[in-house]
Write an enzyme that holds these catalytic residues in place. Sequence first.
Site, PDB file in Angstrom:
ATOM      1  N   HIS A 389      -1.843  18.691 -19.503  1.00  0.00           N
ATOM      2  CA  HIS A 389      -2.717  19.864 -19.429  1.00  0.00           C
ATOM      3  C   HIS A 389      -3.306  20.197 -20.795  1.00  0.00           C
ATOM      4  CE1 HIS A 389      -3.296  24.423 -18.784  1.00  0.00           C
ATOM      5  NE2 HIS A 389      -4.254  23.805 -18.138  1.00  0.00           N
ATOM      6  N   HIS A 459     -10.552  22.667 -14.756  1.00  0.00           N
ATOM      7  CA  HIS A 459     -10.574  24.067 -14.292  1.00  0.00           C
ATOM      8  C   HIS A 459     -11.534  24.861 -15.177  1.00  0.00           C
ATOM      9  CE1 HIS A 459      -7.030  24.425 -11.367  1.00  0.00           C
ATOM     10  NE2 HIS A 459      -7.517  23.205 -11.361  1.00  0.00           N
ATOM     11  N   GLU A 460     -12.106  25.907 -14.600  1.00  0.00           N
ATOM     12  CA  GLU A 460     -13.225  26.631 -15.232  1.00  0.00           C
ATOM     13  C   GLU A 460     -14.289  25.614 -15.678  1.00  0.00           C
ATOM     14  OE1 GLU A 460      -9.997  27.066 -16.776  1.00  0.00           O
ATOM     15  OE2 GLU A 460      -9.567  28.389 -15.113  1.00  0.00           O
ATOM     16  N   GLU A 478     -11.879  22.945 -10.348  1.00  0.00           N
ATOM     17  CA  GLU A 478     -11.623  24.191  -9.627  1.00  0.00           C
ATOM     18  C   GLU A 478     -13.002  24.815  -9.371  1.00  0.00           C
ATOM     19  OE1 GLU A 478     -10.159  27.313 -12.000  1.00  0.00           O
ATOM     20  OE2 GLU A 478      -8.600  27.853 -10.581  1.00  0.00           O
ATOM     21  N   GLU A 484      -4.523  30.300  -6.873  1.00  0.00           N
ATOM     22  CA  GLU A 484      -3.837  31.089  -7.895  1.00  0.00           C
ATOM     23  C   GLU A 484      -4.088  32.584  -7.734  1.00  0.00           C
ATOM     24  OE1 GLU A 484      -5.452  29.419 -11.482  1.00  0.00           O
ATOM     25  OE2 GLU A 484      -7.277  30.580 -11.333  1.00  0.00           O
TER      26      GLU A 484
HETATM   27  C1  NOJ Z   1      -6.497  28.985 -14.988  1.00  0.00           C
HETATM   28  C2  NOJ Z   1      -6.376  27.749 -14.171  1.00  0.00           C
HETATM   29  O1  NOJ Z   1      -7.111  27.848 -12.988  1.00  0.00           O
HETATM   30  C3  NOJ Z   1      -4.928  27.496 -13.873  1.00  0.00           C
HETATM   31  O2  NOJ Z   1      -4.788  26.372 -13.044  1.00  0.00           O
HETATM   32  C4  NOJ Z   1      -4.160  27.361 -15.151  1.00  0.00           C
HETATM   33  O3  NOJ Z   1      -2.807  27.313 -14.830  1.00  0.00           O
HETATM   34  C5  NOJ Z   1      -4.401  28.538 -16.071  1.00  0.00           C
HETATM   35  N1  NOJ Z   1      -5.767  28.824 -16.214  1.00  0.00           N
HETATM   36  C6  NOJ Z   1      -3.829  28.293 -17.453  1.00  0.00           C
HETATM   37  O4  NOJ Z   1      -4.534  27.257 -18.066  1.00  0.00           O
END
Ligand code: NOJ
Length: 684
Positions: A389, A459-460, A478, A484
């Site tokens: 990550h 993500h983002e 995402e 989430e």
């Molecule tokens: C938002 C992300 O969508 C999520 O998957 C992640 O765990 C957190 N940010 C932290 O990076």
Amino acid sequence: MHTWMRYPAFLLTLSVLSAPAPGAAQDRARIASPDGRNRVTVEIRDGALLYSVDRDGRAVFLPSRLGIAFQGAPPLRDSLRMVETARDSADETWTQPWGEVARVRDHHNELRVSVAEVGQPGRRFAVVFRVFNDGVGFRYEVPAQPALADFAITDELTEFTLADDARAWWIPSNRPRLDRSEMLFSSSPVSVTDSIQTPVTMETRDGSTFIVIHEASLVDYARMFLAGSRMQSTTLRAALAPMADGIKVRGHTPFVTPWRTIQLADRATDLAPSVLGLNLNPPPPNVLQSTDWIKPMKYVGIWWGMHINTMTWSSGPKHGATTANAKRYIDFAAANGLGGILVEGWNVGWDGDWIQNRNAFSFTQAYPDYDLREVAAYAKQKGVRLIVHNETSGGIQNYERQMDSAFALYHSLGVDAVKTGYVTDLTSEGHSHYSQFMVQHYARVIETAAKYHITLDVHEPMHDTGERRTYPNMMSREGARGQEYNAWSSEGGNPPEHETILFFTRMLDGPMDFTPGIFDILREHTGPRRQPWESRVRTTLAKQLALYVVLYSPLQMAADLPENYERQPAFQFIRDVAVDWDTTRVLAGRIGDYVIVARRERNGPTWYLGAITDEEGRTFDIPLSFLTGGRKYDAEIYADGPKANWLTNPLPVTISKRPVDATTRLHIVLAPGGGQAIRIRPAR
Ligand code: NOJ
């Protein structure tokens, strides 16, 4: 069920009011789709370059203006004349390395219209239209020329004037703090929208046509939003995301813009799977001709624990990313045939306010209780792929400084998957999340990752414009409100209708890492909330299973804690379900109400069916005519159990087996907020 804003009565006549002032056409060219149903007309009227689209002879887009505004010069929009037109066509079928369908047909007719300013400086450009049976793409091409060399675009002047005040399903693009696409959808007449994100899906008032506006091949340009007119007209205008100084795009000629796409269908169920944008992206470069290392998979993660506060990303007693924890998750993945494990919070930088302290992230240095090398080696030994990550919080320069060496390190450890994150609205340099600056950044990440044979789950992200055709290592993202939000959202999690809208909107641009599979639905939640159910998963457990089929992603997470899958017979469906598809059929659906999808696995005969509904219980009789005629199959059915409903009784799942074949009509009962997941295998 989706309640929506009402039509102001005066808007019903808008299509007439919003037509441009009458003027004799001075030049006109037409092009139709291969099946002749979709037709584009390009014309010059009073010096303006206009395009319109009709389908079966009925107007879908009325004459709409084209042009670009540059800093320090008059807009390239007025006093134009047509210089020449050229035509072309193509019909070829190509194979995706992975996807919702294996083979994609690119069948289109092309019209290139070159125009020039009548007076001085006589600037020139062309607009290229490609007309397919499933819609239209067009883009600007600006050749090199003395009067237009280096440039700064202040606005793209493209308009989309709908002939009908169609109902749009949309999320806004101009709300403070909400700029990252993680919003719930509204639906309203297109005329009452103000600023919306693409893809935006619209249905004409007579229900005869579904229209999706989006873009394809977003390269070295700014993301396009659409500005509505707040009750003035049905015209949507391109609105590009700005850089810190307000400029939208910097460059020099020759250049091409991304394609502006208009997908057209008779029924909502014909919108997916959507391949229009893929066909408007180029095939992979030579370095990516061999894609054997790019593999779809299911994965678990040290992840949900942080969202529900049983673990932390930061160091301390609840630190999730420890070597021991990672090994436990790897063992779980290996024992259950899940391909990967995501570990978040492993690297230095999470302590304190990680959004503010974005430049403190290291992408190579682990916390002392996490041994990256040992975890990578253990994962490899167990046949599980480690997903590293990289949360950047929008600290772009900090990430770019380290990216090459970080990816080289991961590669040397046999790690071939990275999940990136950009929790921020403005970058550390003050640019919009969706500016040209960020488009360039995301491209650099994809290219660097490709160099080190690394696949990406972003993500983002920048929204998906089909770049996976060129860079199949850009696998999932995402870019919408995912699971989430069901863990912590103070506004409430996702309502039961959410996924039935996502399927017909966001999911039309590409895969989404929604992170399905939460089984502990009734968990006591912490954090601010109005009602206990408002910040928890608002589906039945069977619906969580169905999401693996409905919401396509080549990287599909089993998002819950491993212990919540223990002694759960329903977990077998997550073990079994495929993540790569040969064929996809949307069997039934209404935006915001329900959707039923069947997909056949890639390189195999097994089908999977997923059915989901909103807060209303529903029943269906679905013919299984997609199965091979004359062949016997066994269906393993995971259905909502007796009296199941998302609100008070989400957990019961009834698992049953029955023989089926292509003549079977399957009776499907979905509980309120429920779903059904089915595996259909050739009988032994
Ligand atoms: C938002 C992300 O969508 C999520 O998957 C992640 O765990 C957190 N940010 C932290 O990076």
